[in-house]
Write an enzyme that holds these catalytic residues in place. Structure first.
Site, PDB file in Angstrom:
ATOM      1  N   THR A  31       1.369   1.549  -4.299  1.00 43.47           N
ATOM      2  CA  THR A  31       0.238   2.471  -4.535  1.00 43.47           C
ATOM      3  C   THR A  31      -0.038   2.602  -6.034  1.00 43.47           C
ATOM      4  O   THR A  31      -1.179   2.785  -6.436  1.00 43.47           O
ATOM      5  CB  THR A  31       0.479   3.871  -3.934  1.00 43.47           C
ATOM      6  OG1 THR A  31       1.665   4.430  -4.504  1.00 43.47           O
ATOM      7  CG2 THR A  31       0.602   3.813  -2.422  1.00 43.47           C
ATOM      8  N   GLN A 104       8.516  -4.602   3.485  1.00 43.38           N
ATOM      9  CA  GLN A 104       7.528  -4.512   4.564  1.00 43.38           C
ATOM     10  C   GLN A 104       6.157  -4.865   4.010  1.00 43.38           C
ATOM     11  O   GLN A 104       5.190  -4.927   4.760  1.00 43.38           O
ATOM     12  CB  GLN A 104       7.465  -3.084   5.111  1.00 43.38           C
ATOM     13  CG  GLN A 104       8.771  -2.552   5.633  1.00 43.38           C
ATOM     14  CD  GLN A 104       8.603  -1.122   6.122  1.00 43.38           C
ATOM     15  OE1 GLN A 104       8.122  -0.873   7.231  1.00 43.38           O
ATOM     16  NE2 GLN A 104       8.973  -0.171   5.302  1.00 43.38           N
ATOM     17  N   HIS A 124       7.016  -8.429   7.266  1.00 45.41           N
ATOM     18  CA  HIS A 124       5.698  -8.370   7.894  1.00 45.41           C
ATOM     19  C   HIS A 124       4.754  -9.449   7.376  1.00 45.41           C
ATOM     20  O   HIS A 124       3.541  -9.340   7.499  1.00 45.41           O
ATOM     21  CB  HIS A 124       5.085  -6.977   7.709  1.00 45.41           C
ATOM     22  CG  HIS A 124       5.869  -5.902   8.406  1.00 45.41           C
ATOM     23  ND1 HIS A 124       5.762  -4.564   8.103  1.00 45.41           N
ATOM     24  CD2 HIS A 124       6.792  -5.971   9.396  1.00 45.41           C
ATOM     25  CE1 HIS A 124       6.582  -3.864   8.875  1.00 45.41           C
ATOM     26  NE2 HIS A 124       7.222  -4.688   9.666  1.00 45.41           N
ATOM     27  N   SER A 199       8.743   4.038   1.609  1.00 49.06           N
ATOM     28  CA  SER A 199       8.490   3.758   3.023  1.00 49.06           C
ATOM     29  C   SER A 199       8.684   5.035   3.815  1.00 49.06           C
ATOM     30  O   SER A 199       9.649   5.762   3.610  1.00 49.06           O
ATOM     31  CB  SER A 199       9.448   2.683   3.546  1.00 49.06           C
ATOM     32  OG  SER A 199       9.279   2.542   4.948  1.00 49.06           O
ATOM     33  N   ASN A 224      10.971   8.485  -2.230  1.00 49.90           N
ATOM     34  CA  ASN A 224       9.692   8.538  -1.517  1.00 49.90           C
ATOM     35  C   ASN A 224       9.045   9.886  -1.802  1.00 49.90           C
ATOM     36  O   ASN A 224       9.728  10.902  -1.804  1.00 49.90           O
ATOM     37  CB  ASN A 224       9.932   8.381  -0.004  1.00 49.90           C
ATOM     38  CG  ASN A 224       8.720   7.879   0.735  1.00 49.90           C
ATOM     39  OD1 ASN A 224       8.314   6.740   0.560  1.00 49.90           O
ATOM     40  ND2 ASN A 224       8.117   8.732   1.551  1.00 49.90           N
TER      41      ASN A 224
HETATM   42  P1  NAD Z   1       3.756   3.998   4.866  1.00 49.38           P
HETATM   43  O1  NAD Z   1       2.322   4.028   4.463  1.00 49.38           O
HETATM   44  O2  NAD Z   1       4.125   4.372   6.235  1.00 49.38           O
HETATM   45  O3  NAD Z   1       4.596   4.932   3.900  1.00 49.38           O
HETATM   46  C1  NAD Z   1       4.481   4.856   2.521  1.00 49.38           C
HETATM   47  C2  NAD Z   1       5.278   6.010   1.930  1.00 49.38           C
HETATM   48  O4  NAD Z   1       5.305   5.850   0.519  1.00 49.38           O
HETATM   49  C3  NAD Z   1       4.672   7.373   2.218  1.00 49.38           C
HETATM   50  O5  NAD Z   1       5.644   8.180   2.855  1.00 49.38           O
HETATM   51  C4  NAD Z   1       4.302   7.926   0.819  1.00 49.38           C
HETATM   52  O6  NAD Z   1       4.666   9.292   0.680  1.00 49.38           O
HETATM   53  C5  NAD Z   1       5.151   7.102  -0.097  1.00 49.38           C
HETATM   54  N1  NAD Z   1       4.548   6.825  -1.398  1.00 49.38           N
HETATM   55  C6  NAD Z   1       3.286   6.388  -1.658  1.00 49.38           C
HETATM   56  N2  NAD Z   1       3.150   6.120  -2.955  1.00 49.38           N
HETATM   57  C7  NAD Z   1       4.336   6.433  -3.549  1.00 49.38           C
HETATM   58  C8  NAD Z   1       4.806   6.368  -4.879  1.00 49.38           C
HETATM   59  N3  NAD Z   1       4.042   5.913  -5.871  1.00 49.38           N
HETATM   60  N4  NAD Z   1       6.089   6.775  -5.128  1.00 49.38           N
HETATM   61  C9  NAD Z   1       6.879   7.221  -4.115  1.00 49.38           C
HETATM   62  N5  NAD Z   1       6.476   7.284  -2.841  1.00 49.38           N
HETATM   63  C10 NAD Z   1       5.222   6.883  -2.555  1.00 49.38           C
HETATM   64  O7  NAD Z   1       4.287   2.561   4.462  1.00 49.38           O
HETATM   65  P2  NAD Z   1       5.386   1.656   5.146  1.00 49.38           P
HETATM   66  O8  NAD Z   1       6.579   2.460   5.514  1.00 49.38           O
HETATM   67  O9  NAD Z   1       5.528   0.503   4.260  1.00 49.38           O
HETATM   68  O10 NAD Z   1       4.732   1.183   6.513  1.00 49.38           O
HETATM   69  C11 NAD Z   1       3.411   0.712   6.500  1.00 49.38           C
HETATM   70  C12 NAD Z   1       3.199  -0.696   7.005  1.00 49.38           C
HETATM   71  O11 NAD Z   1       1.959  -1.121   6.497  1.00 49.38           O
HETATM   72  C13 NAD Z   1       4.183  -1.669   6.483  1.00 49.38           C
HETATM   73  O12 NAD Z   1       4.677  -2.314   7.583  1.00 49.38           O
HETATM   74  C14 NAD Z   1       3.417  -2.672   5.617  1.00 49.38           C
HETATM   75  O13 NAD Z   1       3.561  -3.958   6.181  1.00 49.38           O
HETATM   76  C15 NAD Z   1       1.978  -2.325   5.761  1.00 49.38           C
HETATM   77  N6  NAD Z   1       1.257  -2.090   4.486  1.00 49.38           N
HETATM   78  C16 NAD Z   1       1.504  -2.865   3.404  1.00 49.38           C
HETATM   79  C17 NAD Z   1       0.821  -2.632   2.194  1.00 49.38           C
HETATM   80  C18 NAD Z   1       1.139  -3.518   1.031  1.00 49.38           C
HETATM   81  O14 NAD Z   1       1.546  -4.651   1.213  1.00 49.38           O
HETATM   82  N7  NAD Z   1       0.974  -3.034  -0.203  1.00 49.38           N
HETATM   83  C19 NAD Z   1      -0.096  -1.591   2.098  1.00 49.38           C
HETATM   84  C20 NAD Z   1      -0.344  -0.810   3.248  1.00 49.38           C
HETATM   85  C21 NAD Z   1       0.358  -1.067   4.435  1.00 49.38           C
END
Ligand code: NAD
Ligand code: ZN
Length: 253
Positions: A31, A104, A124, A199, A224
């Protein structure tokens, strides 16, 4: 010392004490590179439902929609670069502290930060290129895009076998990649410290790895912003931003 500094000091201590750490990342680490996650407020899924693998296989409209979204995303996130969190993980890999990064994420930013591809285990898949679902041929997005823009009413097909072409990601309903799953399990079982970065730990089987590490005797640390499904079993939980927290703990800007 305020609580933020003591969290960072505690994390630095755990890292120093470890011989074989494994890092496990989710969308939260990216992010800070401008790629939204799924489950934060305003995340991708609050805007649109994902396309299941079966829908992709069975519906030309779903395939077209899936490619339309992918290229719309490319215009926004295609230029995303690794951030301080990725750089800190890369430093730990290069110091020999971290043996493998289980991710992931599908954005390829760990590799872009300098980590050798063999040390990045993608659970993934990867969205920065595509594959034919029938013959496995790799296709570059620029080529697919050119074909799609020439014929927007037709989903891209493989130039060799005419099979369906899909980003090299694992969709909901699609089988997990066996080799990646097996390597992730081996690295998890060999870890003495398991660090989760960004995550929500609600997507299984991926979230099973931190659980397995902990059961197997590893120290479990979670960074997180929001609470996760496994905070209750972790040895250290830091609800803060990854870049600043890990960057400070590791001494990377
Ligand atoms: P998720 O969206 O379920 O969780 C992300 C977590 O990260 C949240 O709980 C949030 O509070 C936390 N977060 C966000 N920015 C943060 C930061 N800067 N510092 C600390 N914490 C932070 O993500 P997930 O668990 O990875 O599951 C989502 C699925 O979606 C994965 O399987 C992935 O494959 C896919 N995905 C990937 C991307 C990518 O490749 N960048 C982006 C979106 C979704
Ligand atoms: Zn093919």
């Amino acid at each position: 010392m305020n609580s933020e500094n003591s969290d960072i000091a505690a994390l630095a201590r755990l890292i120093r004490a470890a011989d074989r750490a494994v890092v496990f990342t989710g969308a939260g680490i990216s992010t800070e590179s401008g790629i939204p996650d799924f489950r934060s407020p305003g995340g991708i899924w609050t805007q649109m439902a994902p396309i299941d693998f079966d829908d992709f296989l069975n519906s030309e409209a779903a395939r077209i929609e899936s490619w339309r979204r992918r290229f719309a995303m490319e215009d926004t996130f295609g230029k995303a670069a690794p951030n301080r969190g990725h750089r800190a993980v890369d430093a730990l890999v290069h110091r020999g502290k971290v043996r493998a990064v289980i991710t992931q994420n599908i954005d390829g930013l760990h590799q872009a930060s300098g980590i050798p591809a063999v040390k990045v285990i993608e659970l993934h898949g990867n969205t920065t290129y595509a594959r034919c679902l029938d013959c496995g041929t790799r296709h570059e997005l620029a080529d697919i895009r050119a074909a799609f823009e020439r014929e927007p009413a037709q989903a891209p097909r493989c130039r060799r076998c005419k099979g369906f072409v899909k980003t090299a990601t694992i969709s909901f309903g699609q089988a997990m990649p066996q080799e990646a799953m097996q390597r992730a399990e081996e690295e998890t079982l060999a870890a003495d410290l398991f660090i989760v970065l960004g995550s929500s730990l609600v997507v299984y089987p991926a979230a099973g790895f931190p659980e397995l590490a902990k059961r197997n005797g590893a120290v479990l640390a979670i960074i997180n912003r929001e609470p996760t499904g496994l905070d209750r079993i972790a040895d250290l939980v830091i609800h803060a931003s990854i870049g600043d927290t890990l960057g400070a703990a590791v001494g990377v800007n």
